[in-house]
Scaffold this motif. Structure first.
Motif, mmCIF file in Angstrom:
data_model
loop_
_atom_site.group_PDB
_atom_site.id
_atom_site.type_symbol
_atom_site.label_atom_id
_atom_site.label_comp_id
_atom_site.label_asym_id
_atom_site.label_seq_id
_atom_site.Cartn_x
_atom_site.Cartn_y
_atom_site.Cartn_z
ATOM 1 N N PRO A 222 -19.217 102.708 -34.653
ATOM 2 C CA PRO A 222 -18.623 101.863 -33.605
ATOM 3 C C PRO A 222 -19.379 100.569 -33.337
ATOM 4 O O PRO A 222 -18.772 99.535 -33.046
ATOM 5 N N LEU A 223 -20.713 100.602 -33.423
ATOM 6 C CA LEU A 223 -21.481 99.377 -33.192
ATOM 7 C C LEU A 223 -21.239 98.353 -34.298
ATOM 8 O O LEU A 223 -21.181 97.147 -34.044
ATOM 9 N N ALA A 224 -21.098 98.831 -35.513
ATOM 10 C CA ALA A 224 -20.816 97.921 -36.625
ATOM 11 C C ALA A 224 -19.412 97.349 -36.505
ATOM 12 O O ALA A 224 -19.192 96.145 -36.711
ATOM 13 N N THR A 225 -18.444 98.209 -36.182
ATOM 14 C CA THR A 225 -17.077 97.718 -35.980
ATOM 15 C C THR A 225 -17.044 96.669 -34.884
ATOM 16 O O THR A 225 -16.404 95.621 -35.022
ATOM 17 N N PHE B 295 -30.844 100.911 -30.290
ATOM 18 C CA PHE B 295 -29.508 101.511 -30.334
ATOM 19 C C PHE B 295 -29.671 103.011 -30.177
ATOM 20 O O PHE B 295 -30.737 103.571 -30.478
ATOM 21 N N LYS B 296 -28.629 103.649 -29.690
ATOM 22 C CA LYS B 296 -28.702 105.088 -29.458
ATOM 23 C C LYS B 296 -28.459 105.859 -30.757
ATOM 24 O O LYS B 296 -27.490 105.594 -31.470
ATOM 25 N N VAL B 297 -29.341 106.800 -31.047
ATOM 26 C CA VAL B 297 -29.178 107.649 -32.228
ATOM 27 C C VAL B 297 -27.868 108.417 -32.097
ATOM 28 O O VAL B 297 -27.608 109.067 -31.079
ATOM 29 N N THR C 126 -30.204 91.663 -32.396
ATOM 30 C CA THR C 126 -30.234 92.082 -30.990
ATOM 31 C C THR C 126 -30.378 93.595 -30.869
ATOM 32 O O THR C 126 -31.199 94.101 -30.075
ATOM 33 N N LEU C 127 -29.600 94.335 -31.633
ATOM 34 C CA LEU C 127 -29.665 95.797 -31.578
ATOM 35 C C LEU C 127 -30.990 96.314 -32.114
ATOM 36 O O LEU C 127 -31.538 97.303 -31.597
ATOM 37 N N ALA C 128 -31.526 95.679 -33.144
ATOM 38 C CA ALA C 128 -32.814 96.124 -33.690
ATOM 39 C C ALA C 128 -33.940 95.911 -32.682
ATOM 40 O O ALA C 128 -34.831 96.757 -32.547
ATOM 41 N N LEU D 224 -33.098 105.971 -27.679
ATOM 42 C CA LEU D 224 -33.022 104.535 -27.949
ATOM 43 C C LEU D 224 -34.037 104.185 -29.041
ATOM 44 O O LEU D 224 -35.245 104.206 -28.815
ATOM 45 N N LEU D 225 -33.516 103.889 -30.223
ATOM 46 C CA LEU D 225 -34.351 103.644 -31.399
ATOM 47 C C LEU D 225 -34.432 102.144 -31.666
ATOM 48 O O LEU D 225 -33.409 101.474 -31.837
ATOM 49 N N ARG D 226 -35.633 101.619 -31.676
ATOM 50 C CA ARG D 226 -35.837 100.193 -31.934
ATOM 51 C C ARG D 226 -36.421 99.992 -33.335
ATOM 52 O O ARG D 226 -37.168 100.832 -33.828
#
Length: 600
Positions: free
Chosen positions: A58-61, A183-185, A177-179, A222-224
């Motif tokens: 979903p984040l990629a879409t 982002f949530k695993v 931004t997400l990196a 939350l994985l950075r």
């Protein structure tokens, strides 16, 4: 206002009223981060009237959606989607791998080849062990030996140079931004990490993906990835040279060459010299219900378009076209015909298909394998009411080759992206690092591929005949990726964009979806939802718990070995149509994974 698209059942007029005009300015906004369940999760299907993007997370879409909303092209959106997939779906694809991209602008269809290449220092004995025998699969995969020269970044840059509308650097904003912010695993990533046996062997990957107690980060953690953010900023600012030269390239080569037990042979000149290729798409006619379609796919080194085209073409020479779905499922008789056609296609695939810069096609053209007369000849080997052939032999569409058939070998991994932009341009892009988590080597925040294991481990057969897809320096390994664009032959109008991950099974997942839409009149979501089925020129494979026992027994009664197993596709597809004068894009995403479709 951003929003996911409505169900495909929604009225087209309502969608048209809700669509807003894209802005030329792009400013990425982090969306709510959904936590879809792993396993089978029903998807509603989606409908839009202006543009749509389908991807595996979903984040990629959403990143692709925001780019299209800002007036970006289909190529722009594909770049944004791929960069986010590098972060959120690292097990399947990323900047450490390769991709095949089909692009359509009106009647102009282009094929961008970003497939990995074998390093200049390798030879055909790369995967032969000290005992003179081919290595076990994961003994070859894990480490530096299996890593091919990545192609995705440079290929996307070449495509953007031709078809980009937004600035190159802008398209990296979502992933950066997400990196940086995290982002949530997802449940799928967590599940795959739990079952992964080799990733922890790499200290860098272990420190990133797992907690200090050895357990993977929990769903919702939350994985950075600040290291990846730095790499993406460099590529955004400096172009692909930042990846293929300098300190990032040195880090890749060091990782490959200095693996403690399984080093590889890539060097800095291999990376600096990498170039994507522009190839002619492989198109063939396909007739269904009085309408002729032009089905276009990727030519060799991919085997996908040839095998899909052969399966569909052979089926059209059998009674398959007269067989409807039974209670919403393919019948035993139709599955018999399909798996027989598959055996014939996979026999040819093993015999003939490899990098065209190293191997000549039969008769000088890959279309010889798709010629109607040849497919009719192959179809005559099928007994519609008789027993299964169990294993097929390759045909001879033209001059007999001196190569030996490639033995069966595992293939894994991959992700697929389908996009239609506001101008009607379309992308079908299949992208991969091959096996789950690739070579299990992490460098600068991304994983390296194990694409060289798509070559034949054995360079020749027992008689000494060379195998077309053997390892050779500079060669691109054979692939099964099957990004596909379908057009109305009479008008040239785009009908569909689609594809799937799944190793060699990509061919079947894609063929199923094409057949469901073009022959059975299903929406993309309905076609994707159908149970999966396959044969790789051996047993008949059926998706477990999806077919009635009577169907299984009917196939066994014909002598086929039937195996029921998980067949985890990751299909994405968008069709282009018209409802009462209003354009309608119908999108589908695979319930077996966590992808969605978005658009306006």
């Amino acid at each position: 206002m951003r929003r996911p698209v409505l169900s495909w059942l929604a009225a087209a007029s309502l969608l048209a009223a809700c669509a807003s005009t894209p802005s030329s300015h792009f400013s990425y906004t982090v969306p709510d981060q959904p936590e879809a369940a792993s396993g089978i999760t029903a998807k509603p299907g989606w409908a839009t009237t202006k543009f749509a993007v389908a991807a595996a997370n979903p984040l990629a879409t959403d990143a692709g959606y925001q780019v299209l909303k800002a007036g970006g092209s289909a190529i722009d959106a594909a770049i944004a989607v791929q960069m986010v997939l590098t972060l959120v779906e690292p097990q399947s694809s990323g900047i450490g791998g390769g991709a095949f991209l089909l692009h359509a602008r009106g009647r102009e269809i282009e094929a961008f080849d970003g497939r990995e290449t074998a390093p200049s220092a390798v030879d055909e004995n790369l995967f032969i062990g000290a005992d003179g025998k081919p290595l076990a699969f994961h003994d070859a995969v894990v480490g530096g030996r299996s890593v091919g020269v990545p192609g995705t970044v440079r290929m996307l840059e070449a495509a953007h140079r031709q078809h980009g509308k937004l600035p190159w650097a802008t398209l990296f904003q979502p992933a950066i931004t997400l990196a940086e912010n995290g982002f949530k695993v997802s449940p799928r990533l967590n599940t795959l990490l739990k079952g992964e046996a080799h990733l922890k062997k790499d200290p860098t990957a272990a420190a990133y993906f797992y907690r200090t107690d050895g357990e993977p980060h929990a769903v919702g953690h939350l994985l950075r990835n600040p290291e990846l953010a730095v790499v993406l900023r460099r590529i955004a600012a400096e172009g692909s040279r930042a990846f293929y030269e300098g300190d990032i390239a040195r880090a890749i080569v060091d990782k490959v060459q200095r693996h403690p037990t399984n080093p590889g042979r890539m060097n800095l000149s291999d990376l600096a010299a990498y170039q994507p290729k522009k190839r002619a798409p492989l198109c063939h006619d396909y007739a269904s219900h009085g309408r002729t379609f032009q089905v276009c796919g990727f030519p060799p080194p991919s085997s996908g378009a040839i095998a899909v085209g052969q399966i569909l073409g052979i089926l059209n020479q059998t009674p398959a076209a007269t067989l409807p779905l039974q209670d919403g499922l393919p019948s035993a008789q139709w599955l018999h015909l399909y798996t027989e056609a598959s055996r014939l296609a996979f026999a040819d695939r093993a015999q003939y298909v490899a990098d065209p810069d190293f191997v000549q096609p039969p008769g000088g053209s890959w279309t010889s394998l798709l010629a109607p007369s040849y497919l009719a000849e192959r179809a005559r080997l099928i007994q519609p009411n008789g027993p299964s052939m169990k294993t097929a032999q390759p045909g001879t569409p033209a001059a007999v080759t001196g190569h030996a058939p490639m033995p069966d070998q595992p293939e894994f991994g991959t992700s697929h992206i389908s996009i239609v932009d506001a101008q009607g341009n379309a992308v079908a892009m299949t992208t991969t690092i091959e096996d789950q988590f690739g070579s299990r080597q992490m460098v600068r925040g991304f994983l390296l591929n194990n694409e060289l294991t798509d070559f034949s481990f054995a360079p020749a057969d027992a008689q000494g005949r060379p195998i077309a897809n053997r390892v050779q320096a500079g060669k691109r390994p054979r692939s099964s990726m099957a990004p596909t664009l379908v057009f109305d032959k009479a008008t040239g109008q785009l009908v569909m964009t689609g594809g799937s991950p799944g190793g060699a099974l990509i061919i079947h997942f894609t063929a199923k979806t094409l057949y469901g839409v073009l022959n059975w009149g299903l929406t993309p979501q309905q076609a994707i939802d159908l149970p999966n089925f396959a044969s790789l020129n051996g047993p008949s494979l059926l998706e477990e718990k999806r077919f009635p026992p009577a169907t299984v027994e009917a196939l066994r009664a014909r002598g086929a070995e039937v195996r029921e197993q998980a067949l985890t596709s990751g299909l994405q597809a968008i069709t282009v149509g018209n409802a009462h004068g209003t354009p309608v894009l119908l999108g589908g995403a695979d319930p077996r994974r966590e992808g969605i479709v978005m658009g306006d």
